[in-house]
Scaffold this motif. Structure first.
Motif, mmCIF file in Angstrom:
data_model
loop_
_atom_site.group_PDB
_atom_site.id
_atom_site.type_symbol
_atom_site.label_atom_id
_atom_site.label_comp_id
_atom_site.label_asym_id
_atom_site.label_seq_id
_atom_site.Cartn_x
_atom_site.Cartn_y
_atom_site.Cartn_z
ATOM 1 N N TRP A 1 0.824 -1.216 0.000
ATOM 2 C CA TRP A 1 0.000 0.000 0.000
ATOM 3 C C TRP A 1 0.851 1.255 0.000
ATOM 4 O O TRP A 1 0.427 2.293 -0.520
ATOM 5 N N ARG A 2 2.059 1.167 0.573
ATOM 6 C CA ARG A 2 2.944 2.345 0.584
ATOM 7 C C ARG A 2 3.349 2.717 -0.844
ATOM 8 O O ARG A 2 3.348 3.889 -1.226
ATOM 9 N N ALA B 1 14.085 9.437 0.830
ATOM 10 C CA ALA B 1 13.125 10.397 0.270
ATOM 11 C C ALA B 1 12.795 11.475 1.296
ATOM 12 O O ALA B 1 12.446 11.182 2.428
ATOM 13 N N GLY B 2 12.930 12.743 0.893
ATOM 14 C CA GLY B 2 12.598 13.856 1.765
ATOM 15 C C GLY B 2 13.611 14.143 2.840
ATOM 16 O O GLY B 2 13.418 15.045 3.650
ATOM 17 N N ILE C 1 2.433 6.062 -3.205
ATOM 18 C CA ILE C 1 3.416 6.859 -3.944
ATOM 19 C C ILE C 1 3.023 6.962 -5.412
ATOM 20 O O ILE C 1 3.109 8.032 -6.023
ATOM 21 N N VAL C 2 2.565 5.844 -5.992
ATOM 22 C CA VAL C 2 2.153 5.852 -7.396
ATOM 23 C C VAL C 2 1.013 6.840 -7.608
ATOM 24 O O VAL C 2 1.020 7.646 -8.551
ATOM 25 N N CYS C 3 0.019 6.819 -6.739
ATOM 26 C CA CYS C 3 -1.121 7.722 -6.885
ATOM 27 C C CYS C 3 -0.703 9.185 -6.779
ATOM 28 O O CYS C 3 -1.262 10.055 -7.463
ATOM 29 N N LYS C 4 0.270 9.468 -5.925
ATOM 30 C CA LYS C 4 0.678 10.856 -5.709
ATOM 31 C C LYS C 4 1.621 11.381 -6.788
ATOM 32 O O LYS C 4 1.645 12.585 -7.063
ATOM 33 N N THR C 5 2.441 10.523 -7.366
ATOM 34 C CA THR C 5 3.516 10.999 -8.239
ATOM 35 C C THR C 5 3.404 10.531 -9.681
ATOM 36 O O THR C 5 4.220 10.930 -10.505
ATOM 37 N N GLU D 1 7.690 12.458 -0.988
ATOM 38 C CA GLU D 1 7.690 11.616 -2.175
ATOM 39 C C GLU D 1 8.804 11.932 -3.153
ATOM 40 O O GLU D 1 8.591 12.244 -4.314
ATOM 41 N N GLY D 2 10.022 11.864 -2.691
ATOM 42 C CA GLY D 2 11.156 11.940 -3.579
ATOM 43 C C GLY D 2 11.555 13.325 -4.023
ATOM 44 O O GLY D 2 12.451 13.467 -4.845
#
Length: 544
Positions: A41-42, A444-445, A46-50, A512-513
């Motif tokens: 799910w993590r 990340a971040g 990330i896929v949905c956000k980026t 997110e990166g």
């Protein structure tokens, strides 16, 4: 369980359930449940956000590579691409000199550069020779290096702030057979004339009094008026991987060093900026940056030469004239670097701020603390922040306008553009390595404090050494030579310390990166655009 491990488990469960005879829909649903429950799910989050950002970046990268591949196959170069642009729109303004109001159409720029090519071919210059250009930013600067490139001659673009030893050093190491300098810089050339040798041809461009001409110098304009403005009958057999010109570093760690710019590098930098920030053919770009550096001469002027945009040049940044120029020339894109945006914010409110049509600002060095204030006060809808260096072989860019970010590393497509941020010891500037001797990538971040020399003013309170980040290609092993930074000038030391305090007092974590990189040392004249920062610097914030 990490997402890759969860992925393998979900695939295995999918195959197993299929072998047991369950329908594909049930098997897929069960596999998805295993993946999500195992930590996947993590990754899905990330896929949905980026995904939208990363796919746009991928499309830009593919587009630039396909364009470059097509030009390589056609044996094109930057001058040949420009000639095709000039033939399509000969009467459109190409370059405008904001100081004098002179406007050069594409036909005029093409004719001027052809005259330069024919002149130096007649003087015996052959492909591979080097000619140094020591000229302030105006249309002739572009016409000179473009004309030299048409003849296969490589230009060494000299910083107009160089004097005495650094100037003589750059001329000597470039191997230049000729020097073209502006009349406004005749005194600087006279200071080093004895060190240049009698074999170096000298040409003076621009207005200069007869008594100001050096004894061994020829005036360039009369020679160009007699030269043919037709294209060369036999153009040089150059390609996209051949040298175009040299750009010198600022010299903060010693004497300036030349970075080689080939035709393909010029094209990639200009094309990537054009597509990443959705520039348009009808745009007018305002360029007040030095033309002897890549930001002004490649990312700025490159839009004119490769894509036919009109570029307005101003040789020095002027905070009081910035928005008036944008209104006068109907600019829609502006360039900035370093402290330019902060200087603009310090100006009193002007009527021109509300009358301009600027929609995009492209550059690097816009601080997160003033990002939103700059965009809101001046009505700039899009900020195109990027991070890179002329001598660096990689860069990153903020393509979606995320406040405070200068770029990103894709979390879902990490191998498409394989660069990483690695940790550096703040005090020794040595790369931090793991037990296997490999560089340690930042997460990340993750925030690393900026390098901050402590020679200026009282040092901040002692703090534990923390890692800093450095932009490197994956697998790169930087040399550990004795050429360590000797420390920047007072202006940049102040900027470094102020940035360090801002980071310590107001830490930010970018999701997110996204990357926020340390302030890069630069010549203060280049960083601020017009002779350096003000003579008085405000005091640093008190350390807590």
């Amino acid at each position: 369980m990490r997402a890759p491990g969860a992925g393998w488990v979900s695939v295995a469960s999918l195959v197993l359930l299929w072998l047991l005879g369950l329908p594909w829909t049930w098997s897929a649903a069960a596999a998805l449940g295993v993946y999500v429950g195992g930590g996947g799910w993590r990754f899905l989050r990330i896929v949905c956000k980026t995904a939208r950002r990363d796919l746009f970046g991928l499309s830009v990268l593919i587009r630039v590579r396909l364009e470059l591949r097509r030009h390589r196959r056609a044996c094109h170069t930057v001058p040949r691409i420009f000639q095709a642009v000039a033939q399509r729109q000969p009467e459109r303004p190409a370059l405008v000199d904001a100081a004098s109001g002179a406007c050069w159409t594409f036909a005029q720029l093409d004719a001027y550069s052809n005259a330069v090519a024919n002149l130096f071919r007649q003087l015996g210059f052959v492909p591979g020779d080097v000619v140094a250009i020591f000229l302030e930013g105006r249309p002739e600067f572009v016409g000179l290096w473009l004309g030299l490139a048409k003849a296969g001659v490589e230009a060494a673009l000299l910083n107009v702030n160089l004097r005495r030893e650094p100037l003589a050093f750059c001329l000597g190491t470039s191997g230049a057979k000729a020097l073209v300098f502006g009349g406004e810089l005749a005194a600087a050339v006279a200071e080093v004339s004895a060190q240049l040798g009698k074999s170096l041809l000298k040409f003076c461009s621009g207005d200069v009094a007869p008594e100001g001409v050096l004894p061994d110098t020829q005036l360039l304009e009369p020679l160009l008026r007699e030269a043919s403005t037709a294209p060369l009958a036999q153009p040089p057999g150059k390609g996209m991987d051949d040298r175009l010109f040299y750009i010198y570093t600022s010299g903060t760690t010693g004497l300036p060093k030349a970075a080689i710019i080939v035709h393909s590098r010029f094209y990639r930098m200009a094309a990537f900026s054009h597509h990443a920030y959705s520039m348009r053919a009808a745009d007018v770009l305002y360029d007040c940056l030095p033309l002897y550096h890549s930001a002004g001469n490649i990312i700025g002027v490159g839009q004119c030469l490769l894509y036919g945009l009109t570029v307005v040049l101003r040789k020095k940044f002027s905070a009081s004239r910035f928005w008036d120029d944008c209104v006068q020339y109907d600019c829609t894109v502006v360039q900035y670097i370093g402290e330019i945006c902060r200087y603009l914010l310090r100006q009193p409110v002007r009527e021109a701020e509300a009358r301009h049509r600027v929609r995009l600002a492209v550059g690097n060095g816009l601080r997160p603390a003033i990002w939103e204030e700059f965009a809101q006060r001046f009505g700039v809808r899009q900020i195109g922040e990027f991070y890179g260096a002329t001598e660096c072989n990689c860069s990153i860019a903020n393509m979606d306008g995320k406040v405070g970010s200068c770029g990103f590393n894709s979390r879902i497509l990490p191998h498409v553009y394989p660069i990483r941020l690695v940790k550096v010891n703040e005090d020794t500037m040595e790369l931090l390595r793991d037990a296997q001797g490999l560089c340690i990538p930042c997460q990340a971040g993750e925030r690393g404090p900026h390098w901050s020399p402590r020679e200026l003013g009282p040092p901040p309170p002692a703090r534990p050494a923390q890692p800093e980040r450095s932009l490197l290609p994956r697998g790169a092993w930087p040399p550990r030579g004795p050429d360590q930074p000797a420390g920047p000038t007072a202006a940049i030391r102040w900027l470094h310390q102020r940035e360090r305090h801002q980071q310590e007092d107001h830490p930010q974590r970018l999701p997110e990166g996204r990357q926020r990189l340390p302030l890069r040392c630069a010549d203060p004249r280049d960083w601020c655009g017009d002779g350096g920062p003000p003579s008085h610097f405000p005091p640093l914030p008190s350390a807590r």
